[in-house]
Design an enzyme around this catalytic site. Sequence first.
Site, mmCIF file in Angstrom:
data_model
loop_
_atom_site.group_PDB
_atom_site.id
_atom_site.type_symbol
_atom_site.label_atom_id
_atom_site.label_comp_id
_atom_site.label_asym_id
_atom_site.label_seq_id
_atom_site.Cartn_x
_atom_site.Cartn_y
_atom_site.Cartn_z
ATOM 1 N N HIS A 151 28.109 10.765 14.670
ATOM 2 C CA HIS A 151 27.259 9.752 13.831
ATOM 3 C C HIS A 151 25.834 9.771 14.700
ATOM 4 O O HIS A 151 25.815 9.830 15.837
ATOM 5 C CB HIS A 151 28.033 8.425 14.107
ATOM 6 C CG HIS A 151 28.995 8.238 13.121
ATOM 7 N ND1 HIS A 151 28.889 7.157 11.986
ATOM 8 C CD2 HIS A 151 30.143 8.933 12.920
ATOM 9 C CE1 HIS A 151 30.089 7.449 11.373
ATOM 10 N NE2 HIS A 151 30.522 8.342 11.782
ATOM 11 N N TYR B 81 26.525 -3.092 10.183
ATOM 12 C CA TYR B 81 26.354 -4.443 10.675
ATOM 13 C C TYR B 81 25.779 -5.138 9.726
ATOM 14 O O TYR B 81 24.505 -4.948 9.626
ATOM 15 C CB TYR B 81 25.882 -4.506 12.323
ATOM 16 C CG TYR B 81 26.588 -3.608 13.155
ATOM 17 C CD1 TYR B 81 27.321 -4.209 13.953
ATOM 18 C CD2 TYR B 81 26.226 -2.158 13.294
ATOM 19 C CE1 TYR B 81 28.068 -3.393 14.898
ATOM 20 C CE2 TYR B 81 26.915 -1.522 14.271
ATOM 21 C CZ TYR B 81 27.711 -2.213 15.202
ATOM 22 O OH TYR B 81 28.438 -1.411 15.884
ATOM 23 N N PRO C 157 33.080 -7.439 21.569
ATOM 24 C CA PRO C 157 33.097 -6.177 20.890
ATOM 25 C C PRO C 157 32.001 -5.487 20.081
ATOM 26 O O PRO C 157 32.110 -4.325 19.692
ATOM 27 C CB PRO C 157 34.222 -6.443 20.126
ATOM 28 C CG PRO C 157 34.510 -7.559 19.745
ATOM 29 C CD PRO C 157 33.809 -8.378 20.691
ATOM 30 N N LYS D 105 31.567 -1.249 22.920
ATOM 31 C CA LYS D 105 31.300 -0.629 24.506
ATOM 32 C C LYS D 105 32.695 -0.612 25.604
ATOM 33 O O LYS D 105 32.873 0.022 26.448
ATOM 34 C CB LYS D 105 30.206 -1.473 25.354
ATOM 35 C CG LYS D 105 28.983 -1.367 24.804
ATOM 36 C CD LYS D 105 28.429 0.061 25.048
ATOM 37 C CE LYS D 105 27.102 0.452 24.053
ATOM 38 N NZ LYS D 105 27.199 1.673 23.943
ATOM 39 N N TYR E 246 22.586 1.404 22.687
ATOM 40 C CA TYR E 246 23.825 1.562 21.785
ATOM 41 C C TYR E 246 24.451 2.809 22.012
ATOM 42 O O TYR E 246 25.700 2.860 22.075
ATOM 43 C CB TYR E 246 23.357 1.375 20.366
ATOM 44 C CG TYR E 246 24.435 1.538 19.296
ATOM 45 C CD1 TYR E 246 25.183 0.263 19.131
ATOM 46 C CD2 TYR E 246 24.555 2.531 18.580
ATOM 47 C CE1 TYR E 246 26.197 -0.026 18.420
ATOM 48 C CE2 TYR E 246 25.519 2.400 17.741
ATOM 49 C CZ TYR E 246 26.570 1.407 17.377
ATOM 50 O OH TYR E 246 27.572 1.414 16.333
HETATM 51 C C1 LIG Z 1 42.395 -6.097 19.740
HETATM 52 C C2 LIG Z 1 41.352 -5.264 20.506
HETATM 53 C C3 LIG Z 1 40.210 -4.762 19.764
HETATM 54 C C4 LIG Z 1 39.371 -4.124 20.248
HETATM 55 N N1 LIG Z 1 38.376 -3.415 19.595
HETATM 56 C C5 LIG Z 1 37.206 -2.557 20.133
HETATM 57 C C6 LIG Z 1 36.401 -1.870 19.694
HETATM 58 O O1 LIG Z 1 36.389 -2.150 18.178
HETATM 59 N N2 LIG Z 1 35.440 -1.357 20.354
HETATM 60 C C7 LIG Z 1 35.526 -1.294 21.658
HETATM 61 O O2 LIG Z 1 34.710 -0.653 22.446
HETATM 62 N N3 LIG Z 1 36.319 -1.763 22.199
HETATM 63 C C8 LIG Z 1 37.545 -2.594 21.624
HETATM 64 N N4 LIG Z 1 38.367 -3.258 22.295
HETATM 65 C C9 LIG Z 1 38.206 -3.024 23.822
HETATM 66 C C10 LIG Z 1 38.897 -1.534 24.088
HETATM 67 O O3 LIG Z 1 39.878 -1.232 23.206
HETATM 68 C C11 LIG Z 1 39.351 -1.880 25.861
HETATM 69 O O4 LIG Z 1 37.896 -2.086 26.396
HETATM 70 C C12 LIG Z 1 39.778 -0.512 26.439
HETATM 71 O O5 LIG Z 1 41.185 -0.443 25.957
HETATM 72 C C13 LIG Z 1 39.888 -0.765 27.937
HETATM 73 O O6 LIG Z 1 40.637 0.210 28.366
HETATM 74 P P1 LIG Z 1 41.400 -0.130 29.653
HETATM 75 O O7 LIG Z 1 41.980 1.476 29.900
HETATM 76 O O8 LIG Z 1 40.567 -0.602 30.719
HETATM 77 O O9 LIG Z 1 42.597 -1.085 29.205
HETATM 78 P P2 LIG Z 1 43.764 -1.162 28.361
HETATM 79 O O10 LIG Z 1 43.211 -0.127 27.119
HETATM 80 O O11 LIG Z 1 43.955 -2.278 27.897
HETATM 81 O O12 LIG Z 1 44.930 -0.354 28.838
HETATM 82 C C14 LIG Z 1 45.618 -0.990 29.844
HETATM 83 C C15 LIG Z 1 47.085 -0.396 29.966
HETATM 84 O O13 LIG Z 1 47.549 -1.262 30.823
HETATM 85 C C16 LIG Z 1 49.032 -1.458 30.375
HETATM 86 N N5 LIG Z 1 49.500 -2.727 31.192
HETATM 87 C C17 LIG Z 1 49.269 -3.881 31.077
HETATM 88 N N6 LIG Z 1 49.815 -4.604 32.055
HETATM 89 C C18 LIG Z 1 50.728 -3.852 32.694
HETATM 90 C C19 LIG Z 1 51.448 -4.051 33.640
HETATM 91 N N7 LIG Z 1 51.944 -5.253 34.218
HETATM 92 N N8 LIG Z 1 52.318 -2.800 34.242
HETATM 93 C C20 LIG Z 1 51.954 -1.725 33.761
HETATM 94 N N9 LIG Z 1 51.314 -1.446 32.802
HETATM 95 C C21 LIG Z 1 50.308 -2.475 32.219
HETATM 96 C C22 LIG Z 1 48.841 -1.983 29.073
HETATM 97 O O14 LIG Z 1 50.068 -1.682 28.354
HETATM 98 C C23 LIG Z 1 47.802 -0.814 28.375
HETATM 99 O O15 LIG Z 1 48.339 0.366 28.011
HETATM 100 C C24 LIG Z 1 39.406 -3.590 21.769
HETATM 101 C C25 LIG Z 1 40.379 -4.466 22.483
HETATM 102 C C26 LIG Z 1 41.481 -5.202 21.672
HETATM 103 C C27 LIG Z 1 42.556 -5.897 22.511
#
Ligand SMILES: Cc1cc2nc3c(=O)[nH]c(=O)nc-3n(C[C@H](O)[C@H](O)[C@H](O)COP(=O)(O)OP(=O)(O)OC[C@H]3O[C@@H](n4cnc5c(N)ncnc54)[C@H](O)[C@@H]3O)c2cc1C
Length: 394
Positions: free
Chosen positions: A73, A202, A294, A298, A388
Amino acid sequence: MARTCVGIVGAGPAGLVLAHLLADQGVESVVLERQSRSHVERRVRAGLLEHRTVELLEAHGLAERLRARGQVHRGVELRFDGRRHRIAYADLYGGRHMVVYAQQELVADLIRLWIARGGGIAFEAERVTLHGLEGERPEIRYAVGGRGERLACDFVAGCDGFHGVSRGSIPAGALTVHDQRLPFAWVGVLAEVAPSTDEIIYANHARGFAGHMLRSSTVSRFYLQTEPDDPIESWPDERIWAELQRRLATSDGWKLREGPVLEKNVTDMRSFVVEPMQFGRLFLAGDAAHIVPPTGAKGLNLAVADARVLADAIVRQVRASDSSGLAAYSDTCLRRVWRVQEFSSWMTWLVHRIPDGPGADLRRRLQRAQLEYLCASPAAGASFAENYVGIADV
Ligand SMILES: Cc1cc2nc3c(=O)[nH]c(=O)nc-3n(C[C@H](O)[C@H](O)[C@H](O)COP(=O)(O)OP(=O)(O)OC[C@H]3O[C@@H](n4cnc5c(N)ncnc54)[C@H](O)[C@@H]3O)c2cc1C
């Protein structure tokens, strides 16, 4: 007791990218994930990857499927007053582009490649607890299938998202917490319908924000602004499509295609940061340490940026006994985190309906002035593009 160099809690983007980057430099790690493999490979979340995220994944041989299936994009569309305004961010920012690729696909790729290279990973790891974080040999205790396990590590990476255990393992008082709930929430909709646009839209509308995001040629993602705590039951499919039709409508006859709703939920918005992102030998990365609203897409990109900084710092410590990277880890990440918090907050207030209340009329006028400036001024467009697409050096 099993041993590894880095115990990684959480198999999201942060934990899995960290595991791969460490392995590329010969540093061993084990990933512990609370959910099943099929659950994390199907969990619908983000989908827009910054050029820098893609470059990093490519450099480490993690982007083959992403490159084959992701969509490049180069611009975004802002809508208000029924008019369309394109911001050509790639032209405004040295040709750098974004890639649309669903988070669950990326997570599935990272897990498949991790297992293929013989990486250690335990799914359905229950009752994870962290011990001895201030000492030389921290330990992770957990259970799989009811059987207790212990993992001794040199470092623990808390990559377990906002609701994980890692941040809560740090004593109260050791962290400064910045937390603000925003007066906005999104109804997120995944629908089985071809996109009605080539670029993300948007829309700022008097009834509230509407977003048309992309996923694939057959599935589209939509967002509708609603009130925080609004139950999803108040959003039957007919209401979702009626609101999307109204809020995305343009004066030039643009048409929105409708299709079966596959998934829908309500997500509240918050800005959340803990400082520092470290306690003893525990290092927080990704959503475990910060949540951004969101709107700017990011969260995933920030999680990958943290993983890159942490991997470099651990490798320097392990291979050269150089602790400077780990000592600077939190400050290095937080510079980017605060830049992204500011941009995500600014963009959120730019495209959402300002809630009624004292000063709302003034804020709406200011918002309109900002929208018009952004769409008319190449300088404003360039600043938007840089943030962005993702600032290279923060
Ligand atoms: C519903 C939703 C929609 C989103 N939409 C967007 C979007 O459109 N655009 C965007 O940029 N961001 C979006 N986000 C944010 C983005 O998805 C997150 O910022 C991203 O997933 C962060 O990655 P992470 O690896 O830090 O955490 P996560 O992806 O949350 O990964 C953490 C992992 O740890 C695991 N975990 C949790 N607790 C434990 C435990 N006690 N023991 C072992 N494992 C555990 C979880 O199961 C998960 O697999 C969204 C988030 C949510 C919840």
